[in-house]
Scaffold this active site. Sequence first.
Site, PDB file in Angstrom:
ATOM      1  N   ARG A 164       0.817  -1.233   0.000  1.00  0.00           N
ATOM      2  CA  ARG A 164       0.000   0.000   0.000  1.00  0.00           C
ATOM      3  C   ARG A 164       0.844   1.274   0.000  1.00  0.00           C
ATOM      4  NH1 ARG A 164      -2.226  -3.379  -1.078  1.00  0.00           N
ATOM      5  NH2 ARG A 164      -4.090  -4.396  -0.327  1.00  0.00           N
ATOM      6  N   SER A 238     -11.541   0.870   3.453  1.00  0.00           N
ATOM      7  CA  SER A 238     -10.869   0.643   4.754  1.00  0.00           C
ATOM      8  C   SER A 238     -10.442   1.984   5.330  1.00  0.00           C
ATOM      9  CB  SER A 238      -9.619  -0.214   4.561  1.00  0.00           C
ATOM     10  OG  SER A 238      -9.982  -1.429   3.985  1.00  0.00           O
ATOM     11  N   GLU A 334      -6.186   5.326   7.164  1.00  0.00           N
ATOM     12  CA  GLU A 334      -5.582   4.952   5.884  1.00  0.00           C
ATOM     13  C   GLU A 334      -5.753   6.013   4.797  1.00  0.00           C
ATOM     14  OE1 GLU A 334      -5.867   0.908   4.060  1.00  0.00           O
ATOM     15  OE2 GLU A 334      -6.368   2.031   2.268  1.00  0.00           O
TER      16      GLU A 334
HETATM   17  C1  LIG Z   1     -15.611   0.942  -1.119  1.00  0.00           C
HETATM   18  C2  LIG Z   1     -14.117   1.112  -1.319  1.00  0.00           C
HETATM   19  C3  LIG Z   1     -13.320  -0.021  -1.471  1.00  0.00           C
HETATM   20  C4  LIG Z   1     -11.927   0.107  -1.666  1.00  0.00           C
HETATM   21  N1  LIG Z   1     -11.195  -1.029  -1.814  1.00  0.00           N
HETATM   22  C5  LIG Z   1      -9.853  -0.944  -1.987  1.00  0.00           C
HETATM   23  C6  LIG Z   1      -9.071  -2.141  -2.133  1.00  0.00           C
HETATM   24  O1  LIG Z   1      -9.577  -3.251  -2.140  1.00  0.00           O
HETATM   25  N2  LIG Z   1      -7.736  -1.998  -2.283  1.00  0.00           N
HETATM   26  C7  LIG Z   1      -7.119  -0.777  -2.307  1.00  0.00           C
HETATM   27  O2  LIG Z   1      -5.877  -0.734  -2.443  1.00  0.00           O
HETATM   28  N3  LIG Z   1      -7.840   0.367  -2.182  1.00  0.00           N
HETATM   29  C8  LIG Z   1      -9.189   0.324  -2.026  1.00  0.00           C
HETATM   30  N4  LIG Z   1      -9.934   1.461  -1.879  1.00  0.00           N
HETATM   31  C9  LIG Z   1      -9.248   2.774  -1.873  1.00  0.00           C
HETATM   32  C10 LIG Z   1      -9.277   3.525  -3.232  1.00  0.00           C
HETATM   33  O3  LIG Z   1     -10.366   3.136  -4.014  1.00  0.00           O
HETATM   34  C11 LIG Z   1      -7.993   3.322  -4.040  1.00  0.00           C
HETATM   35  O4  LIG Z   1      -6.882   3.778  -3.292  1.00  0.00           O
HETATM   36  C12 LIG Z   1      -8.037   4.057  -5.381  1.00  0.00           C
HETATM   37  O5  LIG Z   1      -6.910   3.715  -6.159  1.00  0.00           O
HETATM   38  C13 LIG Z   1      -8.093   5.577  -5.229  1.00  0.00           C
HETATM   39  O6  LIG Z   1      -8.363   6.118  -6.515  1.00  0.00           O
HETATM   40  P1  LIG Z   1      -8.925   7.578  -6.692  1.00  0.00           P
HETATM   41  O7  LIG Z   1      -8.876   7.911  -8.150  1.00  0.00           O
HETATM   42  O8  LIG Z   1     -10.249   7.711  -6.057  1.00  0.00           O
HETATM   43  O9  LIG Z   1      -7.825   8.425  -5.898  1.00  0.00           O
HETATM   44  P2  LIG Z   1      -8.058   9.765  -5.067  1.00  0.00           P
HETATM   45  O10 LIG Z   1      -8.780   9.452  -3.810  1.00  0.00           O
HETATM   46  O11 LIG Z   1      -8.610  10.823  -5.935  1.00  0.00           O
HETATM   47  O12 LIG Z   1      -6.550  10.114  -4.701  1.00  0.00           O
HETATM   48  C14 LIG Z   1      -5.823   9.317  -3.790  1.00  0.00           C
HETATM   49  C15 LIG Z   1      -4.376   9.839  -3.712  1.00  0.00           C
HETATM   50  O13 LIG Z   1      -3.745   9.639  -4.972  1.00  0.00           O
HETATM   51  C16 LIG Z   1      -3.292  10.889  -5.518  1.00  0.00           C
HETATM   52  N5  LIG Z   1      -3.544  10.820  -6.963  1.00  0.00           N
HETATM   53  C17 LIG Z   1      -4.717  10.536  -7.573  1.00  0.00           C
HETATM   54  N6  LIG Z   1      -4.549  10.532  -8.901  1.00  0.00           N
HETATM   55  C18 LIG Z   1      -3.248  10.830  -9.135  1.00  0.00           C
HETATM   56  C19 LIG Z   1      -2.445  10.981 -10.317  1.00  0.00           C
HETATM   57  N7  LIG Z   1      -2.968  10.822 -11.533  1.00  0.00           N
HETATM   58  N8  LIG Z   1      -1.134  11.304 -10.158  1.00  0.00           N
HETATM   59  C20 LIG Z   1      -0.587  11.458  -8.937  1.00  0.00           C
HETATM   60  N9  LIG Z   1      -1.281  11.320  -7.786  1.00  0.00           N
HETATM   61  C21 LIG Z   1      -2.591  11.011  -7.887  1.00  0.00           C
HETATM   62  C22 LIG Z   1      -4.130  11.953  -4.819  1.00  0.00           C
HETATM   63  O14 LIG Z   1      -3.458  13.206  -4.796  1.00  0.00           O
HETATM   64  C23 LIG Z   1      -4.276  11.348  -3.436  1.00  0.00           C
HETATM   65  O15 LIG Z   1      -3.091  11.567  -2.706  1.00  0.00           O
HETATM   66  C24 LIG Z   1     -11.333   1.390  -1.695  1.00  0.00           C
HETATM   67  C25 LIG Z   1     -12.142   2.535  -1.549  1.00  0.00           C
HETATM   68  C26 LIG Z   1     -13.529   2.402  -1.376  1.00  0.00           C
HETATM   69  C27 LIG Z   1     -14.375   3.625  -1.256  1.00  0.00           C
END
Ligand SMILES: Cc1cc2nc3c(=O)[nH]c(=O)nc-3n(C[C@H](O)[C@H](O)[C@H](O)COP(=O)(O)OP(=O)(O)OC[C@H]3O[C@@H](n4cnc5c(N)ncnc54)[C@H](O)[C@@H]3O)c2cc1C
Length: 338
Positions: A164, A238, A334
């Site tokens: 992670r 989480s 997290e």
């Molecule tokens: C119901 C649920 C289930 C989930 N299950 C999992 C799981 O099983 N495993 C897991 O690992 N995670 C899980 N997650 C967490 C999350 O979905 C992941 O971490 C996902 O990859 C985040 O994507 P996002 O586009 O929403 O990122 P955001 O929330 O928009 O951003 C997260 C971080 O990444 C940075 N970021 C985003 N895009 C970029 C980019 N293009 N370049 C540089 N930095 C960037 C942001 O600045 C921030 O720091 C879950 C979340 C939810 C709500």
Amino acid sequence: MHILTDVSLKHYSTMRLGGLAKALVEVSTKEELSEAIEWADKHAMPLLMLGGGSNVIFSDGFNGLVIVNRLNGYEVIAEDTKSATIKIGAGEPWDHIVKQTVQAGLSGIEKLSLIPGTAGATPVQNVGAYGAEIAEVLLELEVYDLKTHNFAILHKDDCQFSYRSSIFKSPKNRRYIITSITLRLSKRPPEPPFYDNLQYYLDKHQITTYTPQTIRDAVIAVRTSRLPDPELTPNTGSFFKNPVISVDHFNNLYQQYPTMAHWPTKDGHIKVAAGWLIEQAGLKGYQAHGMKIYEKHALVLVNDSAKSYADLATFRQEIIEKVKADFGIILEQEPELI
Ligand SMILES: Cc1cc2nc3c(=O)[nH]c(=O)nc-3n(C[C@H](O)[C@H](O)[C@H](O)COP(=O)(O)OP(=O)(O)OC[C@H]3O[C@@H](n4cnc5c(N)ncnc54)[C@H](O)[C@@H]3O)c2cc1C
């Protein structure tokens, strides 16, 4: 490029909380991204790249420019009898990509089905589920380097992937904006062993043919039975990291709680399940301050009717205090707090 001002971040975070972004822009091309960065530089504003907002909690808005990633693209750039190499725009909704690769009969990300958010955010915390991690199939990624003000290619080995985590995860290291990721996926079907709860589902439904599609279907079924859909129920998955404690601390607790879920770590410590701790502390289903702990999964905090970050912060503190009082363990959040 259309820059909006004083935008509520509630609509850009799956927890549906947050103050105002001073400025916000959605970018769909690399040119728009460069323009947005120039604009922020000119106005001396800090930048925040956002995908689907499914792994961030906004405390009090963002006094800078939020760039929302809408960079699309899906291109097979190389293929042979064993594998296909695919370049994916960072703003693509991640699960659309998983679906598309699975439909093409490719294996490698089917266990990462239904993870919310964008493709470009998957390397940030090296997303993982059911024993798979994005780092296993990632070849390289394209970034905008805020230090050199150029687009560049980073290879997997440059990214310091671990559980992670990666070089992109630390807020101090917001040097790179990911604009595309390149994955190498296999044409061979997925092979067992599978994670216990996945295997349990497969056995229960007598699924013995393992294809990217049967594994994706199983993952979706298992996930939807345990996790709320953030489109309908505001949450960020989480909410706490699984804490790592010393062997002595663990042994003391284990005498009292022999069912305590735990795993040894490579550096000689013990990782314990944060969800188990919350559940044992009697907090599953607990509700207060407009927040609640999801009944089917104690690690998920749901925003029922919280009015502001202060509500979430108070609720979070109550959970931390109770778990600390019962087990002497301090839980850590997290999702990134911004
Ligand atoms: C119901 C649920 C289930 C989930 N299950 C999992 C799981 O099983 N495993 C897991 O690992 N995670 C899980 N997650 C967490 C999350 O979905 C992941 O971490 C996902 O990859 C985040 O994507 P996002 O586009 O929403 O990122 P955001 O929330 O928009 O951003 C997260 C971080 O990444 C940075 N970021 C985003 N895009 C970029 C980019 N293009 N370049 C540089 N930095 C960037 C942001 O600045 C921030 O720091 C879950 C979340 C939810 C709500």
